[in-house]
Design a protein around this motif. Sequence first.
Motif, PDB file in Angstrom:
ATOM      1  N   UNK A 232       0.832  -1.206   0.000  1.00 19.80           N
ATOM      2  CA  UNK A 232       0.000   0.000   0.000  1.00 19.80           C
ATOM      3  C   UNK A 232       0.862   1.249   0.000  1.00 19.80           C
ATOM      4  N   UNK A 233       2.106   1.112  -0.455  1.00 22.76           N
ATOM      5  CA  UNK A 233       3.046   2.248  -0.427  1.00 22.76           C
ATOM      6  C   UNK A 233       3.914   2.189  -1.686  1.00 22.76           C
ATOM      7  N   UNK A 234       4.108   3.329  -2.361  1.00 29.71           N
ATOM      8  CA  UNK A 234       4.877   3.304  -3.617  1.00 29.71           C
ATOM      9  C   UNK A 234       6.360   2.959  -3.427  1.00 29.71           C
ATOM     10  N   UNK A 235       6.900   3.242  -2.239  1.00 28.99           N
ATOM     11  CA  UNK A 235       8.312   2.908  -2.009  1.00 28.99           C
ATOM     12  C   UNK A 235       8.468   1.393  -1.864  1.00 28.99           C
ATOM     13  N   UNK A 236       7.564   0.768  -1.122  1.00 28.41           N
ATOM     14  CA  UNK A 236       7.580  -0.693  -0.998  1.00 28.41           C
ATOM     15  C   UNK A 236       7.293  -1.306  -2.366  1.00 28.41           C
ATOM     16  N   UNK A 237       6.370  -0.698  -3.100  1.00 32.23           N
ATOM     17  CA  UNK A 237       6.031  -1.153  -4.458  1.00 32.23           C
ATOM     18  C   UNK A 237       7.283  -1.168  -5.326  1.00 32.23           C
ATOM     19  N   UNK A 238       8.043  -0.095  -5.271  1.00 29.64           N
ATOM     20  CA  UNK A 238       9.271   0.021  -6.069  1.00 29.64           C
ATOM     21  C   UNK A 238      10.272  -1.074  -5.685  1.00 29.64           C
ATOM     22  N   UNK A 239      10.421  -1.294  -4.376  1.00 30.44           N
ATOM     23  CA  UNK A 239      11.361  -2.316  -3.913  1.00 30.44           C
ATOM     24  C   UNK A 239      10.991  -3.690  -4.439  1.00 30.44           C
ATOM     25  N   UNK A 240       9.717  -4.041  -4.306  1.00 30.49           N
ATOM     26  CA  UNK A 240       9.323  -5.418  -4.616  1.00 30.49           C
ATOM     27  C   UNK A 240       9.017  -5.630  -6.100  1.00 30.49           C
ATOM     28  N   UNK A 241       8.929  -4.551  -6.871  1.00 28.12           N
ATOM     29  CA  UNK A 241       8.704  -4.737  -8.311  1.00 28.12           C
ATOM     30  C   UNK A 241      10.005  -4.461  -9.068  1.00 28.12           C
ATOM     31  N   UNK A 242      10.387  -3.203  -9.153  1.00 26.90           N
ATOM     32  CA  UNK A 242      11.596  -2.827  -9.901  1.00 26.90           C
ATOM     33  C   UNK A 242      12.853  -3.488  -9.336  1.00 26.90           C
ATOM     34  N   UNK A 243      13.042  -3.394  -8.032  1.00 31.25           N
ATOM     35  CA  UNK A 243      14.254  -3.935  -7.410  1.00 31.25           C
ATOM     36  C   UNK A 243      14.242  -5.466  -7.420  1.00 31.25           C
ATOM     37  N   UNK A 244      13.052  -6.071  -7.412  1.00 32.21           N
ATOM     38  CA  UNK A 244      12.983  -7.539  -7.466  1.00 32.21           C
ATOM     39  C   UNK A 244      13.683  -8.079  -8.730  1.00 32.21           C
ATOM     40  N   UNK A 245      13.544  -7.327  -9.847  1.00 38.44           N
ATOM     41  CA  UNK A 245      14.182  -7.752 -11.104  1.00 38.44           C
ATOM     42  C   UNK A 245      15.684  -7.942 -10.863  1.00 38.44           C
ATOM     43  N   UNK A 258       4.889 -11.863  -8.095  1.00 37.73           N
ATOM     44  CA  UNK A 258       4.249 -10.663  -8.641  1.00 37.73           C
ATOM     45  C   UNK A 258       3.648  -9.827  -7.509  1.00 37.73           C
ATOM     46  N   UNK A 259       3.625  -8.523  -7.694  1.00 38.39           N
ATOM     47  CA  UNK A 259       3.059  -7.690  -6.626  1.00 38.39           C
ATOM     48  C   UNK A 259       1.876  -6.872  -7.140  1.00 38.39           C
ATOM     49  N   UNK A 260       1.042  -6.485  -6.217  1.00 41.98           N
ATOM     50  CA  UNK A 260      -0.088  -5.607  -6.531  1.00 41.98           C
ATOM     51  C   UNK A 260      -0.146  -4.494  -5.490  1.00 41.98           C
ATOM     52  N   UNK A 261      -0.503  -3.318  -5.960  1.00 43.49           N
ATOM     53  CA  UNK A 261      -0.855  -2.222  -5.062  1.00 43.49           C
ATOM     54  C   UNK A 261      -2.318  -2.506  -4.677  1.00 43.49           C
ATOM     55  N   UNK A 262      -2.671  -2.372  -3.412  1.00 43.17           N
ATOM     56  CA  UNK A 262      -3.989  -2.822  -2.942  1.00 43.17           C
ATOM     57  C   UNK A 262      -5.136  -2.317  -3.821  1.00 43.17           C
ATOM     58  N   UNK A 263      -5.031  -1.078  -4.294  1.00 41.80           N
ATOM     59  CA  UNK A 263      -6.144  -0.512  -5.067  1.00 41.80           C
ATOM     60  C   UNK A 263      -6.382  -1.264  -6.377  1.00 41.80           C
ATOM     61  N   UNK A 264      -5.342  -1.931  -6.878  1.00 41.32           N
ATOM     62  CA  UNK A 264      -5.523  -2.726  -8.101  1.00 41.32           C
ATOM     63  C   UNK A 264      -6.433  -3.923  -7.831  1.00 41.32           C
ATOM     64  N   UNK A 265      -6.162  -4.599  -6.722  1.00 41.20           N
ATOM     65  CA  UNK A 265      -7.002  -5.747  -6.366  1.00 41.20           C
ATOM     66  C   UNK A 265      -8.414  -5.298  -6.004  1.00 41.20           C
ATOM     67  N   UNK A 266      -8.482  -4.183  -5.292  1.00 43.46           N
ATOM     68  CA  UNK A 266      -9.792  -3.656  -4.908  1.00 43.46           C
ATOM     69  C   UNK A 266     -10.619  -3.357  -6.157  1.00 43.46           C
ATOM     70  N   UNK A 267      -9.979  -2.748  -7.138  1.00 39.92           N
ATOM     71  CA  UNK A 267     -10.654  -2.415  -8.396  1.00 39.92           C
ATOM     72  C   UNK A 267     -11.216  -3.657  -9.072  1.00 39.92           C
ATOM     73  N   UNK A 268     -10.386  -4.706  -9.138  1.00 38.92           N
ATOM     74  CA  UNK A 268     -10.835  -5.953  -9.784  1.00 38.92           C
ATOM     75  C   UNK A 268     -12.014  -6.530  -9.005  1.00 38.92           C
ATOM     76  N   UNK A 269     -11.899  -6.523  -7.665  1.00 35.80           N
ATOM     77  CA  UNK A 269     -12.977  -7.067  -6.831  1.00 35.80           C
ATOM     78  C   UNK A 269     -14.269  -6.272  -6.995  1.00 35.80           C
ATOM     79  N   UNK A 283       6.928  -4.566 -13.555  1.00 42.87           N
ATOM     80  CA  UNK A 283       8.078  -5.282 -14.127  1.00 42.87           C
ATOM     81  C   UNK A 283       7.951  -6.789 -13.918  1.00 42.87           C
ATOM     82  N   UNK A 284       7.379  -7.177 -12.761  1.00 43.17           N
ATOM     83  CA  UNK A 284       7.214  -8.597 -12.452  1.00 43.17           C
ATOM     84  C   UNK A 284       5.727  -8.942 -12.584  1.00 43.17           C
ATOM     85  N   UNK A 285       5.414  -9.843 -13.499  1.00 43.76           N
ATOM     86  CA  UNK A 285       4.004 -10.185 -13.714  1.00 43.76           C
ATOM     87  C   UNK A 285       3.810 -11.690 -13.777  1.00 43.76           C
TER      88      UNK A 285
END
Lengths: 302, 195
Positions: A232-245, A258-269, A283-285
């Motif tokens: 739920x935070x863009x810095x954590x998002x960056x770490x686990x997506x971009x830096x994961x590569x 793969x990671x999701x920002x909570x609002x993405x899952x909420x939107x799908x739901x 980057x990671x899907x």
Amino acid sequence: MTNKYALFTGCLIPSRYPHLEALARIILPAVGIQLTEDLAFSCCPDPIQVGGSDRATWLAVAARNLAVAEEQGASIISLCNGCTNTLAVVNNQLHRNEKLREKVNGFLTGTEHSYQGTIEVKHFLQAIWEDIGLDNLKSKVKTPLTVIKAATHGGCHLVSPHEVMHFDNPLDPTKFDKLVQALGAKAIEYDLATKCCGVSLALTGDQKASLRAVRDKLTNIYKNGANCLIVGCPFCYQQFDLVQVRVVKQFNLPFQVPIFYYLQLLGIALGHPVENMNISAHRIRDRDLEAMLSPIESVIVI
Amino acid sequence: MPLITLKYSERNVSLEMKEKLGYCFKCAVCASFCPVTLFSEEYATRKENAYDSTYIYDLFIADDEKRVDIAWKCSLCHYCIEVCPQDIKPGEICTAIKEWSFHQHKAPENIYKLMKTLIADGIIFPISTMTKHKREKLRLPPIARPVVELEKIAQNTGLKSFLGEYDKLQEISKKLPPIARPVAELGKIAQDTEA
């Protein structure tokens, strides 16, 4: 208590991850959070580096942001743990310390703003938890995310310091898991759930430590059987997506998460099409997982 | 398990910043929650369960230069603050050391750049052409920050004049000639005097 929120986008989301900002502007109102028109906010400023360098400026810039929303009778809803932390901590300090408030308002001379101490600051997860509520959230779900086995990473600044943030127990957080479960997903427990994503270690030049943090957390998450990580935070998002590569390459990891920002899952739901959730910017899907998230695709698979 | 034993000269420097440090009974709970101790190679590879092998131990006993260097590693995650049974708030000591070092011109150079960017742009990350393009595609408004007001705040807090002084001193130190001493001749003299 007002229920009208000014959206505080921060620095990282508008500059590097605008797809998350675009999403927030659609999904937050869709779940029932009323947003005001955009206000003239600046950087929050960040609690670690700016907060560590010049406290007077850190307090004053944050107080200006608070005042800008306060003058419109709005609360602040933030998309970032760091911004939430700065604004909530400064709000708390200025609210309870009249002398400090006067001093900081002195720093705002010439800006046409003055902080009064009548405003509330919430992270979007906290706003969903408190203003929408779990039962109400569950009732809005049109597409239960039963294929999701999620590890959640709330992040340090969402919950600490507890005396100010009030959202969850920093040493044993459970609310983020419950918010994920409300969407029909399974929440997976893992040992390193409360540990830092490591982004701050990279900010201060310890790249290796930052990579180790990502490696250790992802390994722990993967071994516990999660098929994705939710943040739920863009810095954590960056770490686990971009830096994961980089981590996968450097440590030769035999898996990716793969990671999701909570609002993405909420939107799908809530029934929004998966392809509108801007997951293509990641980057990671895991395309199989994405396909299973779409109800139409599920029928085809069956 | 070896316990932390602060040398008194260094202990006093830390005590000046945080009087409550005197209540520390060295339980090491803070260290067991600290991400720097957990993930930084320097600490993670030291022997386990020893308090003198931790980030927070070094933070308290190190000399000025080392102390400043390690204080900037702190992400102020607050876990040390949450778990400390004596309410000492080690993370706040890091912040105090950071701020002291910033005003002593001893903070990492990128921090001064960051502070200038904050005031000049109101956003601490650069806005690239690609970002602008992405935002247009997503129909997002352009990024506009209240830079005039931020400059006013920086004037009022004294940050603007401080950063001006910092720049001046940096310029002067860049112009100073490198230190060159006649070491070969001094060596010869030393040889001669020995003889």
